[in-house]
Design a protein around this motif. Structure first.
Motif, PDB file in Angstrom:
ATOM      1  N   ALA A 136      19.153  38.688  -3.314  1.00  0.00           N
ATOM      2  CA  ALA A 136      20.436  39.071  -2.726  1.00  0.00           C
ATOM      3  C   ALA A 136      20.442  40.565  -2.407  1.00  0.00           C
ATOM      4  CB  ALA A 136      21.580  38.719  -3.673  1.00  0.00           C
ATOM      5  N   ALA A 137      19.943  41.386  -3.328  1.00  0.00           N
ATOM      6  CA  ALA A 137      19.902  42.838  -3.105  1.00  0.00           C
ATOM      7  C   ALA A 137      19.085  43.179  -1.867  1.00  0.00           C
ATOM      8  CB  ALA A 137      19.332  43.543  -4.339  1.00  0.00           C
ATOM      9  N   LYS A 138      17.908  42.578  -1.737  1.00  0.00           N
ATOM     10  CA  LYS A 138      17.053  42.842  -0.570  1.00  0.00           C
ATOM     11  C   LYS A 138      17.725  42.413   0.729  1.00  0.00           C
ATOM     12  CE  LYS A 138      12.443  42.744  -2.656  1.00  0.00           C
ATOM     13  NZ  LYS A 138      12.513  44.146  -2.977  1.00  0.00           N
ATOM     14  N   GLU A 139      18.353  41.247   0.714  1.00  0.00           N
ATOM     15  CA  GLU A 139      19.037  40.760   1.921  1.00  0.00           C
ATOM     16  C   GLU A 139      20.188  41.680   2.321  1.00  0.00           C
ATOM     17  OE1 GLU A 139      20.205  36.645   1.897  1.00  0.00           O
ATOM     18  OE2 GLU A 139      18.186  35.972   1.371  1.00  0.00           O
ATOM     19  N   ILE A 140      20.937  42.148   1.334  1.00  0.00           N
ATOM     20  CA  ILE A 140      22.053  43.054   1.624  1.00  0.00           C
ATOM     21  C   ILE A 140      21.521  44.372   2.183  1.00  0.00           C
ATOM     22  CG2 ILE A 140      23.968  44.360   0.622  1.00  0.00           C
ATOM     23  CD1 ILE A 140      24.237  41.983  -1.423  1.00  0.00           C
ATOM     24  N   GLU A 141      20.484  44.932   1.550  1.00  0.00           N
ATOM     25  CA  GLU A 141      19.874  46.179   2.042  1.00  0.00           C
ATOM     26  C   GLU A 141      19.420  46.030   3.499  1.00  0.00           C
ATOM     27  OE1 GLU A 141      16.611  47.595  -0.340  1.00  0.00           O
ATOM     28  OE2 GLU A 141      17.901  47.997  -2.059  1.00  0.00           O
ATOM     29  N   GLN A 142      18.707  44.941   3.779  1.00  0.00           N
ATOM     30  CA  GLN A 142      18.187  44.718   5.131  1.00  0.00           C
ATOM     31  C   GLN A 142      19.307  44.542   6.146  1.00  0.00           C
ATOM     32  OE1 GLN A 142      15.564  41.391   4.402  1.00  0.00           O
ATOM     33  NE2 GLN A 142      13.891  42.703   3.700  1.00  0.00           N
ATOM     34  N   ALA A 143      20.347  43.792   5.785  1.00  0.00           N
ATOM     35  CA  ALA A 143      21.462  43.565   6.702  1.00  0.00           C
ATOM     36  C   ALA A 143      22.251  44.849   6.943  1.00  0.00           C
ATOM     37  CB  ALA A 143      22.373  42.470   6.151  1.00  0.00           C
ATOM     38  N   LEU A 144      22.433  45.665   5.917  1.00  0.00           N
ATOM     39  CA  LEU A 144      23.120  46.949   6.087  1.00  0.00           C
ATOM     40  C   LEU A 144      22.370  47.819   7.084  1.00  0.00           C
ATOM     41  CD1 LEU A 144      24.068  47.777   2.398  1.00  0.00           C
ATOM     42  CD2 LEU A 144      25.688  47.619   4.296  1.00  0.00           C
ATOM     43  N   ALA A 145      21.051  47.872   6.948  1.00  0.00           N
ATOM     44  CA  ALA A 145      20.235  48.685   7.847  1.00  0.00           C
ATOM     45  C   ALA A 145      20.266  48.133   9.271  1.00  0.00           C
ATOM     46  CB  ALA A 145      18.795  48.758   7.331  1.00  0.00           C
ATOM     47  N   LYS A 146      20.087  46.824   9.401  1.00  0.00           N
ATOM     48  CA  LYS A 146      20.016  46.203  10.725  1.00  0.00           C
ATOM     49  C   LYS A 146      21.367  46.162  11.435  1.00  0.00           C
ATOM     50  CE  LYS A 146      18.629  41.949  13.066  1.00  0.00           C
ATOM     51  NZ  LYS A 146      18.230  40.560  12.894  1.00  0.00           N
ATOM     52  N   GLU A 147      22.387  45.729  10.738  1.00  0.00           N
ATOM     53  CA  GLU A 147      23.691  45.506  11.370  1.00  0.00           C
ATOM     54  C   GLU A 147      24.577  46.751  11.420  1.00  0.00           C
ATOM     55  OE1 GLU A 147      24.299  42.595  12.837  1.00  0.00           O
ATOM     56  OE2 GLU A 147      22.373  41.833  12.122  1.00  0.00           O
ATOM     57  N   LEU A 148      24.487  47.607  10.393  1.00  0.00           N
ATOM     58  CA  LEU A 148      25.381  48.763  10.323  1.00  0.00           C
ATOM     59  C   LEU A 148      24.660  50.106  10.400  1.00  0.00           C
ATOM     60  CD1 LEU A 148      27.797  47.463   7.511  1.00  0.00           C
ATOM     61  CD2 LEU A 148      28.056  47.253   9.997  1.00  0.00           C
ATOM     62  N   GLY A 149      23.327  50.059  10.449  1.00  0.00           N
ATOM     63  CA  GLY A 149      22.557  51.301  10.545  1.00  0.00           C
ATOM     64  C   GLY A 149      22.617  52.161   9.294  1.00  0.00           C
ATOM     65  N   VAL A 150      22.865  51.544   8.148  1.00  0.00           N
ATOM     66  CA  VAL A 150      22.997  52.268   6.888  1.00  0.00           C
ATOM     67  C   VAL A 150      21.863  51.847   5.961  1.00  0.00           C
ATOM     68  CG1 VAL A 150      24.465  52.599   4.859  1.00  0.00           C
ATOM     69  CG2 VAL A 150      25.495  52.457   7.129  1.00  0.00           C
ATOM     70  N   LYS A 151      21.025  52.816   5.597  1.00  0.00           N
ATOM     71  CA  LYS A 151      19.896  52.531   4.712  1.00  0.00           C
ATOM     72  C   LYS A 151      20.193  53.092   3.326  1.00  0.00           C
ATOM     73  CE  LYS A 151      16.525  52.451   8.404  1.00  0.00           C
ATOM     74  NZ  LYS A 151      15.295  52.981   8.961  1.00  0.00           N
ATOM     75  N   VAL A 152      20.600  52.194   2.431  1.00  0.00           N
ATOM     76  CA  VAL A 152      20.915  52.582   1.057  1.00  0.00           C
ATOM     77  C   VAL A 152      20.351  51.549   0.090  1.00  0.00           C
ATOM     78  CG1 VAL A 152      23.029  53.852   1.643  1.00  0.00           C
ATOM     79  CG2 VAL A 152      23.173  51.422   1.099  1.00  0.00           C
ATOM     80  N   PRO A 153      19.996  52.004  -1.122  1.00  0.00           N
ATOM     81  CA  PRO A 153      19.555  51.048  -2.133  1.00  0.00           C
ATOM     82  C   PRO A 153      20.724  50.190  -2.611  1.00  0.00           C
ATOM     83  CG  PRO A 153      18.915  53.294  -2.726  1.00  0.00           C
ATOM     84  CD  PRO A 153      19.853  53.386  -1.571  1.00  0.00           C
ATOM     85  N   VAL A 154      20.416  48.957  -2.979  1.00  0.00           N
ATOM     86  CA  VAL A 154      21.414  48.023  -3.510  1.00  0.00           C
ATOM     87  C   VAL A 154      20.849  47.423  -4.799  1.00  0.00           C
ATOM     88  CG1 VAL A 154      22.689  45.884  -3.105  1.00  0.00           C
ATOM     89  CG2 VAL A 154      22.256  47.454  -1.190  1.00  0.00           C
ATOM     90  N   LEU A 155      21.638  47.491  -5.855  1.00  0.00           N
ATOM     91  CA  LEU A 155      21.279  46.856  -7.116  1.00  0.00           C
ATOM     92  C   LEU A 155      22.293  45.754  -7.378  1.00  0.00           C
ATOM     93  CD1 LEU A 155      20.454  49.969  -9.323  1.00  0.00           C
ATOM     94  CD2 LEU A 155      18.884  48.516  -8.061  1.00  0.00           C
ATOM     95  N   VAL A 156      21.833  44.636  -7.913  1.00  0.00           N
ATOM     96  CA  VAL A 156      22.718  43.501  -8.168  1.00  0.00           C
ATOM     97  C   VAL A 156      22.607  43.087  -9.627  1.00  0.00           C
ATOM     98  CG1 VAL A 156      23.164  41.070  -7.624  1.00  0.00           C
ATOM     99  CG2 VAL A 156      22.606  42.668  -5.785  1.00  0.00           C
ATOM    100  N   ARG A 157      23.770  42.791 -10.212  1.00  0.00           N
ATOM    101  CA  ARG A 157      23.844  42.221 -11.549  1.00  0.00           C
ATOM    102  C   ARG A 157      24.689  40.960 -11.479  1.00  0.00           C
ATOM    103  NH1 ARG A 157      20.544  45.705 -11.935  1.00  0.00           N
ATOM    104  NH2 ARG A 157      20.331  47.253 -13.576  1.00  0.00           N
ATOM    105  N   THR A 158      24.343  39.974 -12.299  1.00  0.00           N
ATOM    106  CA  THR A 158      25.171  38.780 -12.392  1.00  0.00           C
ATOM    107  C   THR A 158      26.400  39.108 -13.240  1.00  0.00           C
ATOM    108  OG1 THR A 158      24.134  37.969 -14.412  1.00  0.00           O
ATOM    109  CG2 THR A 158      23.133  37.265 -12.302  1.00  0.00           C
ATOM    110  N   LYS A 159      27.395  38.253 -13.148  1.00  0.00           N
ATOM    111  CA  LYS A 159      28.593  38.415 -13.972  1.00  0.00           C
ATOM    112  C   LYS A 159      28.211  38.418 -15.451  1.00  0.00           C
ATOM    113  CE  LYS A 159      31.995  35.443 -15.550  1.00  0.00           C
ATOM    114  NZ  LYS A 159      32.839  34.283 -15.417  1.00  0.00           N
ATOM    115  N   THR A 160      27.291  37.541 -15.831  1.00  0.00           N
ATOM    116  CA  THR A 160      26.840  37.464 -17.223  1.00  0.00           C
ATOM    117  C   THR A 160      26.190  38.771 -17.654  1.00  0.00           C
ATOM    118  OG1 THR A 160      26.541  35.081 -17.001  1.00  0.00           O
ATOM    119  CG2 THR A 160      25.389  36.153 -18.834  1.00  0.00           C
ATOM    120  N   GLU A 161      25.358  39.327 -16.793  1.00  0.00           N
ATOM    121  CA  GLU A 161      24.714  40.610 -17.110  1.00  0.00           C
ATOM    122  C   GLU A 161      25.749  41.722 -17.228  1.00  0.00           C
ATOM    123  OE1 GLU A 161      20.334  39.968 -15.023  1.00  0.00           O
ATOM    124  OE2 GLU A 161      22.026  40.596 -13.769  1.00  0.00           O
TER     125      GLU A 161
END
Length: 178
Positions: free
Chosen positions: A56-81
């Motif tokens: 999910a983190a990789k997909e969000i990073e790639q979509a942000l760069a491709k669709e919005l031109g924003v290249k930023v790191p994304v970290l994801v945690r589950t609700k349990t984590e």
């Protein structure tokens, strides 16, 4: 499907990496995430997904760069984590202001040896504690004055990092609980 929290680093800070929250929600919905909610303007997103957090983190990073031109790191945690992170609260007895109590989220589990090399006395009155894939930091003189920033930990540990204050962490958990 699990509830997850995406933490985008460095959006809407100092006029750079501008991302509107409606556009961010729409972007994640377009990736197939459901029940998408944002918190504040600083890149906090709660959603439901059947995807593994790293994917999910990789997909969000790639979509942000491709669709919005924003290249930023994304970290994801589950609700349990995230619940375990909040429950751990290793500095809760000394951290008297949630705005000055940070959780630094790391992209991987750091080498304990590298953390043990950090002399706590050198950073006083700030206090830190490592638990799992996070580092908790109490900054009694203010977040802007600490040297124990996400970039400090990132350089020291060779991981990607981002930080959120305790108030944001607990609010994200509340949103994830729905």
């Amino acid at each position: 499907m699990s509830r997850q929290v995406a933490l985008l680093r460095g959006v809407n800070v100092g006029g750079r990496n501008q991302v509107g929250m409606p556009a961010l929600r729409e972007l994640l919905e377009g990736l197939g995430f459901e029940d998408v909610k944002t918190h504040l303007q600083s890149g906090n997103v709660v959603y439901s997904s059947g995807k593994a957090p790293d994917r999910a983190a990789k997909e969000i990073e790639q979509a942000l760069a491709k669709e919005l031109g924003v290249k930023v790191p994304v970290l994801v945690r589950t609700k349990t984590e995230l619940a375990a992170i909040a429950k751990a609260d290793p500095l809760g007895k000394v951290a008297s202001d949630p705005a000055l109590y940070l959780v630094t989220f790391l992209s991987g589990k750091p080498e304990a040896k590298k953390i043990k090399e950090v002399d706590p006395e050198k950073y006083e009155p700030d206090v830190f504690k490592h638990v799992g894939q996070e580092i908790y930091v109490w900054c009694p003189n203010g977040v802007r004055n600490t040297k124990l920033t996400y970039s400090f930990w990132e350089k020291l540990l060779g991981v990607t990092a981002t930080a959120r204050n305790w108030r944001t962490v607990t609010k994200l958990l509340e949103l994830a609980d729905g």
